[in-house]
Design a protein around this motif. Structure first.
Motif, short mmCIF file in Angstrom:
data_model
loop_
_atom_site.label_atom_id
_atom_site.label_comp_id
_atom_site.label_asym_id
_atom_site.label_seq_id
_atom_site.Cartn_x
_atom_site.Cartn_y
_atom_site.Cartn_z
N SER A 120 0.83 -1.22 0.00
CA SER A 120 0.00 0.00 0.00
C SER A 120 0.86 1.25 0.00
N ARG A 121 1.97 1.20 0.73
CA ARG A 121 2.84 2.39 0.78
C ARG A 121 3.38 2.72 -0.59
N ASP A 122 3.82 1.70 -1.36
CA ASP A 122 4.34 1.97 -2.71
C ASP A 122 3.23 2.50 -3.62
N ALA A 123 2.02 1.93 -3.48
CA ALA A 123 0.92 2.40 -4.32
C ALA A 123 0.57 3.86 -4.03
N LEU A 124 0.54 4.24 -2.74
CA LEU A 124 0.24 5.65 -2.39
C LEU A 124 1.36 6.58 -2.85
N THR A 125 2.58 6.09 -2.88
CA THR A 125 3.68 6.93 -3.40
C THR A 125 3.45 7.22 -4.87
N LEU A 126 3.00 6.20 -5.64
CA LEU A 126 2.71 6.44 -7.06
C LEU A 126 1.56 7.42 -7.22
N VAL A 127 0.54 7.32 -6.35
CA VAL A 127 -0.59 8.27 -6.42
C VAL A 127 -0.12 9.69 -6.15
N ARG A 128 0.75 9.84 -5.14
CA ARG A 128 1.24 11.18 -4.77
C ARG A 128 2.09 11.76 -5.90
N GLN A 129 2.86 10.90 -6.58
CA GLN A 129 3.66 11.40 -7.70
C GLN A 129 2.78 11.83 -8.87
N ALA A 130 1.65 11.18 -9.06
CA ALA A 130 0.80 11.49 -10.20
C ALA A 130 -0.10 12.69 -9.95
N LYS A 186 -7.78 -2.32 -2.96
CA LYS A 186 -8.14 -3.73 -2.85
C LYS A 186 -6.95 -4.57 -3.32
N PRO A 187 -6.83 -5.80 -2.83
CA PRO A 187 -5.73 -6.66 -3.28
C PRO A 187 -5.95 -7.14 -4.71
N CYS A 188 -4.87 -7.38 -5.40
CA CYS A 188 -4.91 -7.85 -6.78
C CYS A 188 -3.74 -8.79 -7.01
N ILE A 245 -1.37 -4.69 -4.50
CA ILE A 245 -2.41 -3.76 -4.06
C ILE A 245 -2.81 -2.90 -5.24
N GLU A 246 -4.14 -2.76 -5.42
CA GLU A 246 -4.67 -1.90 -6.48
C GLU A 246 -5.33 -0.69 -5.85
N VAL A 247 -4.99 0.54 -6.32
CA VAL A 247 -5.53 1.80 -5.77
C VAL A 247 -6.13 2.58 -6.92
#
Length: 539
Positions: free
Chosen positions: A11-21, A32-34, A38-40
């Motif tokens: 989740s931490r890596d996924a939120l980092t990608l969201v913050r970068q975008a 949710k898990p995938c 993790i899928e965000v």
């Protein structure tokens, strides 16, 4: 509105990608898990502004106008004028909630969709409701106007009055009541007006159940059913957690005390019940070097035998052999009779059989009686049994052979009532090779606590003697004799508790029925409410 999907291992890596975008003000819609981890789903902060503009534009649309025939003429525009204000307040509350926390956007969207669906359902139900010529709130006014018109109208005979339009079936005709001539010129009173058939109008004034009420009741029932299902799942989860933690605690206890674990596995392999093993292991001292010898000593002290007492043939008296079918009652009777006749002679012995159910069943005992020189008498009911007991009262020993009946047979109670004579002492013959549950059921059905003692038969056929000894110990019964074969009287013995216990502990266990150490926790970690009372042992 730009919604993007991000996947990462955590989740931490996924939120980092969201913050970068989208930056630090990004709105996270769901996680949710995938397969990748993790899928965000997220969108930029400008998406909130678009949603607010869309929400503000929703109240501007006016609701569909109702048919003119179903709307009162006096208030044509009052209802639509009152709609925008509550809707605007509702949107303002939603916007305020969004401004407090962007993480609640998913709940907001779900709530808005639910509200729109309910509004559409109410509109559809209102369109399907039947229309009346007048609104419900106008019915009392219409009724008042009608009554006033009746008062101002001239009085007509009841037969010539026009019938009121009613929707229900007309009432049965009532004969007109004769009135004085002077009363005909008077105006009808309130009692006469109420006597007129105005019931249909009152029925129209009653509220008609709508489809919305039915839908509300159905939704409430569904909600209660879901709550009950959730409670059942929580109870099931609680039970699983208790079982799991109990198993872990028990296995940890066995690891701390390997001697106790070894004793438990040995007693289980021999065939002793878990209830007796629990009581033994709880009393096991910590300084014992040989746990098997300690357990054998405790079992010997709790197993009652008639070794220290005189033998049955020396005591004398009236004894009745009872038990299930095929346990060896007739053979045991012949063995005791032969042992008695050898010491005291056949003249002091009496034999009675009650087995009149099986074909030629009494012939077996008669054959033994002819060998011993003792006549065998047959009793068919309690009266004939009492007569035979009185006839044989001078004998030193009288043996009664009964019919074999299953422990769950309804005739078992009749047999016990027949043997309730004060001079009869009952001996319960138990098959030593039977299962522990079967022996327990037999002892309860034949009221073993009221018997003189227990006779263990078929010792030569028993692979495990522990189930029979376990039942005798828990019920605190006495073993007066054992039979280990068909020979008469050679296979009749009186064994000590030491010999019986060591015979039970030397059982040869088949590998298919051996319990592994990992399976012990399945037996000893059951919840306490499912356990039976534990036996009392004298350690």
């Amino acid at each position: 509105m730009n919604v993007k999907r991000f996947t990462a291992r955590t989740s931490r890596d996924a939120l980092t990608l969201v913050r970068q975008a989208f930056g630090d003000d990004a709105v996270v819609l769901s996680t949710k898990p995938c397969a990748e981890g993790i899928e965000v789903l997220a969108m930029g902060p400008e998406g909130i502004q678009q949603i607010e503009r869309m929400s503000a534009s929703i109240p501007a649309a006016q609701p569909a106008a109702r048919p003119a025939a179903a709307r009162p003429a006096a208030k044509p525009a009052a209802r639509p004028a009152a709609q925008p204000a509550p809707a605007q307040d509702e949107v303002s509350d939603d916007v305020a909630r969004l401004s407090m926390s962007t993480l609640s956007f998913q709940d907001y969207v779900r709530e808005r969709m639910l509200k729109r669906r309910q509004a559409a359902l109410r509109a559809e139900q209102r369109a399907q409701e039947p229309t009346f010529h007048a609104e419900p709130e106008q019915l009392p006014v219409a009724l008042e106007q009608r009554l006033a018109a009746r008062q101002s109208a001239p009085v007509m005979p009841a037969a010539s009055r026009p019938a009121m339009p009613v929707e229900a079936a007309p009432p049965a005709p009532v004969a007109p009541v004769a009135r004085p001539q002077a009363a005909r010129h008077e105006l009808p009173g309130m009692r006469d007006m109420l006597a007129e058939p105005v019931a249909p109008v009152a029925a129209m004034a009653q509220p008609v159940p709508s489809l919305a009420d039915a839908g509300l009741n159905a939704s409430m029932a569904t909600s209660r059913r879901e709550q009950q299902d959730m409670m059942n799942e929580l109870r099931s989860m609680k039970g699983l957690i208790e079982d799991r933690f109990g198993a872990l605690a028990f296995m940890e206890k066995l690891q701390r005390n390997p001697a106790q674990a070894h004793l438990i596995q040995k007693l289980l392999d021999c065939g002793f019940s878990p209830a007796l093993i629990r009581k033994l292991t709880e009393s096991l001292p910590s300084d014992v070097t040989d746990e098997s010898a300690w357990a054998a000593n405790v079992l010997e002290r709790n197993l009652l035998t008639g070794e220290a007492e005189p033998a049955l043939e020396d005591q004398g008296g009236v004894y009745a052999m009872i038990g299930s079918t095929g346990v060896g009652k007739t053979t045991s009777t012949a063995k005791i009779a032969a042992a008695f006749a050898t010491k005291y002679g056949a003249a002091n012995l009496g034999l009675i059989t009650l087995d009149a159910y099986r074909v030629a069943a009494h012939e077996q005992l008669r054959a033994y009686g002819r060998i011993l020189g003792v006549p065998v008498h047959t009793a068919h009911d309690r009266a004939s049994l009492e007569d035979l007991l009185e006839l044989l009262s001078s004998k030193k020993m009288v043996l009664i052979d009964t019919a074999g009946m299953a422990q769950r047979d309804s005739r078992t109670r009749e047999l016990l009532d027949m043997l309730s004579h004060r001079s009869i002492q009952k001996l319960l013959v138990v098959n030593a090779s039977a299962q522990g549950e079967t022996i327990e059921d037999v002892m309860l059905a034949y009221q073993a606590s009221a018997c003189k003692g227990i006779v263990l038969s078929k010792m030569d056929e028993a692979v495990k003697l522990a189930p029979a000894l376990d039942a005798v110990i828990r019920h605190k019964l006495k073993v007066v004799g054992v039979a280990n074969g068909q020979r008469v009287p050679e296979d009749w013995h009186r064994l000590s508790s030491h010999a019986l216990v060591h015979r039970a502990l030397r059982a040869n266990v088949n590998p298919a029925y051996r319990i592994d150490a990992d399976d012990v926790s399945l037996i000893f970690t059951a919840r306490q409410q499912a356990q039976r009372p534990r036996p009392t042992l004298h350690a």
